[in-house]
Design a protein around this motif. Structure first.
Motif, PDB file in Angstrom:
ATOM      1  N   LEU A 114     -20.497 -17.963  -1.554  1.00 49.76           N
ATOM      2  CA  LEU A 114     -20.556 -16.838  -0.609  1.00 49.76           C
ATOM      3  C   LEU A 114     -19.481 -15.790  -0.902  1.00 49.76           C
ATOM      4  CD1 LEU A 114     -21.108 -18.877   2.704  1.00 49.76           C
ATOM      5  CD2 LEU A 114     -22.817 -17.969   1.106  1.00 49.76           C
ATOM      6  N   THR A 115     -18.537 -16.133  -1.747  1.00 49.47           N
ATOM      7  CA  THR A 115     -17.439 -15.206  -2.041  1.00 49.47           C
ATOM      8  C   THR A 115     -17.872 -14.190  -3.087  1.00 49.47           C
ATOM      9  OG1 THR A 115     -15.883 -16.991  -1.628  1.00 49.47           O
ATOM     10  CG2 THR A 115     -15.043 -15.088  -2.852  1.00 49.47           C
ATOM     11  N   PRO A 116     -17.667 -12.894  -2.826  1.00 45.05           N
ATOM     12  CA  PRO A 116     -18.026 -11.902  -3.842  1.00 45.05           C
ATOM     13  C   PRO A 116     -17.237 -12.155  -5.135  1.00 45.05           C
ATOM     14  CG  PRO A 116     -17.485 -10.842  -1.743  1.00 45.05           C
ATOM     15  CD  PRO A 116     -17.129 -12.292  -1.597  1.00 45.05           C
ATOM     16  N   ILE A 117     -17.889 -11.939  -6.270  1.00 42.37           N
ATOM     17  CA  ILE A 117     -17.259 -12.237  -7.563  1.00 42.37           C
ATOM     18  C   ILE A 117     -15.971 -11.423  -7.757  1.00 42.37           C
ATOM     19  CG2 ILE A 117     -18.681 -10.559  -8.868  1.00 42.37           C
ATOM     20  CD1 ILE A 117     -17.638 -14.038 -10.146  1.00 42.37           C
ATOM     21  N   GLY A 118     -15.955 -10.202  -7.215  1.00 43.27           N
ATOM     22  CA  GLY A 118     -14.773  -9.345  -7.366  1.00 43.27           C
ATOM     23  C   GLY A 118     -13.547  -9.951  -6.701  1.00 43.27           C
ATOM     24  N   ARG A 119     -13.775 -10.650  -5.603  1.00 42.07           N
ATOM     25  CA  ARG A 119     -12.669 -11.310  -4.903  1.00 42.07           C
ATOM     26  C   ARG A 119     -12.317 -12.616  -5.609  1.00 42.07           C
ATOM     27  NH1 ARG A 119      -8.413 -11.214  -3.591  1.00 42.07           N
ATOM     28  NH2 ARG A 119      -7.539 -12.338  -1.847  1.00 42.07           N
ATOM     29  N   VAL A 144     -35.345 -15.063  -5.811  1.00 39.45           N
ATOM     30  CA  VAL A 144     -34.559 -14.302  -6.796  1.00 39.45           C
ATOM     31  C   VAL A 144     -33.103 -14.723  -6.693  1.00 39.45           C
ATOM     32  CG1 VAL A 144     -33.859 -12.020  -7.604  1.00 39.45           C
ATOM     33  CG2 VAL A 144     -36.135 -12.326  -6.622  1.00 39.45           C
ATOM     34  N   TYR A 145     -32.566 -15.070  -7.843  1.00 36.02           N
ATOM     35  CA  TYR A 145     -31.157 -15.461  -7.937  1.00 36.02           C
ATOM     36  C   TYR A 145     -30.470 -14.504  -8.903  1.00 36.02           C
ATOM     37  CZ  TYR A 145     -27.137 -18.078  -9.740  1.00 36.02           C
ATOM     38  OH  TYR A 145     -25.887 -18.452 -10.155  1.00 36.02           O
ATOM     39  N   VAL A 146     -29.385 -13.902  -8.463  1.00 35.71           N
ATOM     40  CA  VAL A 146     -28.655 -12.962  -9.315  1.00 35.71           C
ATOM     41  C   VAL A 146     -27.304 -13.580  -9.634  1.00 35.71           C
ATOM     42  CG1 VAL A 146     -27.716 -10.632  -9.497  1.00 35.71           C
ATOM     43  CG2 VAL A 146     -29.831 -11.022  -8.210  1.00 35.71           C
ATOM     44  N   GLU A 147     -27.100 -13.877 -10.898  1.00 34.68           N
ATOM     45  CA  GLU A 147     -25.881 -14.602 -11.283  1.00 34.68           C
ATOM     46  C   GLU A 147     -24.746 -13.648 -11.651  1.00 34.68           C
ATOM     47  OE1 GLU A 147     -25.415 -18.287 -12.757  1.00 34.68           O
ATOM     48  OE2 GLU A 147     -24.250 -17.747 -14.520  1.00 34.68           O
ATOM     49  N   PRO A 148     -23.617 -13.779 -10.944  1.00 32.41           N
ATOM     50  CA  PRO A 148     -22.455 -12.967 -11.274  1.00 32.41           C
ATOM     51  C   PRO A 148     -21.574 -13.651 -12.322  1.00 32.41           C
ATOM     52  CG  PRO A 148     -22.028 -14.182  -9.251  1.00 32.41           C
ATOM     53  CD  PRO A 148     -23.374 -14.643  -9.756  1.00 32.41           C
ATOM     54  N   ASN A 149     -21.128 -12.905 -13.295  1.00 34.47           N
ATOM     55  CA  ASN A 149     -20.166 -13.415 -14.280  1.00 34.47           C
ATOM     56  C   ASN A 149     -18.941 -12.503 -14.303  1.00 34.47           C
ATOM     57  OD1 ASN A 149     -22.562 -14.656 -16.791  1.00 34.47           O
ATOM     58  ND2 ASN A 149     -21.954 -15.505 -14.853  1.00 34.47           N
ATOM     59  N   VAL A 150     -18.017 -12.822 -15.180  1.00 35.46           N
ATOM     60  CA  VAL A 150     -16.773 -12.057 -15.272  1.00 35.46           C
ATOM     61  C   VAL A 150     -16.547 -11.654 -16.720  1.00 35.46           C
ATOM     62  CG1 VAL A 150     -14.277 -12.132 -14.912  1.00 35.46           C
ATOM     63  CG2 VAL A 150     -15.778 -13.420 -13.398  1.00 35.46           C
ATOM     64  N   TRP A 151     -16.289 -10.377 -16.945  1.00 38.39           N
ATOM     65  CA  TRP A 151     -16.011  -9.924 -18.313  1.00 38.39           C
ATOM     66  C   TRP A 151     -14.553 -10.166 -18.665  1.00 38.39           C
ATOM     67  CZ3 TRP A 151     -19.080  -9.255 -22.079  1.00 38.39           C
ATOM     68  CH2 TRP A 151     -20.380  -8.780 -21.876  1.00 38.39           C
ATOM     69  N   LEU A 152     -14.358 -10.931 -19.738  1.00 42.42           N
ATOM     70  CA  LEU A 152     -13.002 -11.135 -20.248  1.00 42.42           C
ATOM     71  C   LEU A 152     -12.930 -10.577 -21.655  1.00 42.42           C
ATOM     72  CD1 LEU A 152     -12.328 -14.779 -19.052  1.00 42.42           C
ATOM     73  CD2 LEU A 152     -11.269 -12.719 -18.197  1.00 42.42           C
ATOM     74  N   GLN A 153     -11.782 -10.002 -21.979  1.00 41.39           N
ATOM     75  CA  GLN A 153     -11.574  -9.520 -23.347  1.00 41.39           C
ATOM     76  C   GLN A 153     -10.415 -10.272 -23.985  1.00 41.39           C
ATOM     77  OE1 GLN A 153     -10.562  -5.360 -23.849  1.00 41.39           O
ATOM     78  NE2 GLN A 153     -10.799  -5.496 -26.072  1.00 41.39           N
TER      79      GLN A 153
END
Ligand SMILES: CC(C)(COP(=O)(O)OP(=O)(O)OC[C@H]1O[C@@H](n2cnc3c(N)ncnc32)[C@H](O)[C@@H]1OP(=O)(O)O)[C@@H](O)C(=O)NCCC(=O)NCCS
Length: 244
Positions: free
Chosen positions: A152-157, A233-242
């Motif tokens: 339930l936590t937004p990926i940005g947080r 519908v499932y929308v998967e959040p990921n995180v961009w790392l460099q």
């Protein structure tokens, strides 16, 4: 422990070793992303030399794969996520563009060998591969392994959460971070997986009697069910790392 790294296709791999490696780690629904499915065959064919395995005394203990693409180094030009990396890699190939970026798309460590630092070795091997190829950037749309505990936590947080020692709370992000990688941005729509209500019931083992949002096992976000449209519908959040 004598760990070595090789391209996956350098030699035949015993099926039993590959099965043991790939057992556990992925929810069933992730294998039913139709958009990804459209590109995967061609990607594997074209970029098979970017699939690496780690061997311990000759036995496969970890594997990962990546694609080459073009990126201008700016956040605005990042692919939308995992699926878009496939699209961008094929587009660069079709246009005959020389890639400048390696996008590492997945890593997998044998279940009983997790926590031994093998994933870090694999990431180091990918960084080396990019350097040898003369590619400027290494980026990863990371699937944070503990995000499913907080759907339930937004990926940005979620990416901002740290332990008391300042390290990222998520263990997989932490592995990248220890190697010097930094969070570039979130990828809130890295993969979009659509299926009928019956399909989602099969993939998750849950019943969905009503329309609405559901927490599903190993889902990084919730599943939205629309019973009238017979669609989930499932929308998967990921995180961009460099990696630098
Ligand atoms: C994510 C993954 C590749 C990490 O590989 P790994 O070699 O275990 O990574 P590390 O050894 O660097 O461990 C990372 C952290 O997770 C912890 N950890 C993860 N699984 C563990 C386990 N089964 N036992 C002990 N520790 C574990 C480690 O202790 C470490 O935490 P620390 O920073 O406090 O030391 C591996 O867990 C995996 O294959 N998962 C399934 C597939 C997946 O989710 N891949 C990532 C998406 S592409």
């Amino acid at each position: 422990m004598a760990i070595t790294v090789e391209p996956l296709h350098a030699r035949p791999r015993p099926r039993e070793q590959m099965t043991r490696l790939l057992t556990d780690g992925w929810p069933e629904f992730i294998f039913h992303d139709q958009a990804t499915g459209r590109y995967l065959g061609q990607v594997r064919e074209l970029f098979g030399d970017l699939e690496l395995v780690l061997l311990d005394d000759g036995e496969v203990v970890a594997a990962g794969w990546a694609v080459p693409l073009r990126w201008n180094g700016q956040v605005e030009d990042l692919p939308a996520g995992y699926t878009d990396c496939l699209v961008r890699a094929l587009a660069a190939y079709d246009a005959g563009d020389f890639p400048d970026t390696l996008a590492v798309l997945a890593a997998q460590v044998r279940f009983e060998r997790r926590g031994d630092g093998l994933a870090g070795m694999l990431l180091t091997a990918f960084r080396q591969l990019a350097e040898e190829a003369g590619w400027e950037y290494v980026i990863c749309p990371v699937r944070p392994t503990h995000k499913a505990r907080y759907p339930l936590t937004p990926i940005g947080r979620y990416v901002e959460w740290t332990r008391p020692d300042g390290a990222p709370l998520d263990p997989w992000i932490r592995t990248h971070w220890r190697l010097g990688a930094r969070v570039l941005a979130t990828a809130p729509r890295s993969q979009v997986i659509t299926g009928t209500v019956a399909e989602w019931q099969t993939w998750t083992g849950l019943a969905f009697p009503d329309s609405g949002d559901y927490v599903i096992p190993d889902g990084l976000s919730t599943l939205h069910i629309d019973r009238e449209a017979d669609q989930g519908v499932y929308v998967e959040p990921n995180v961009w790392l460099q990696h630098r």
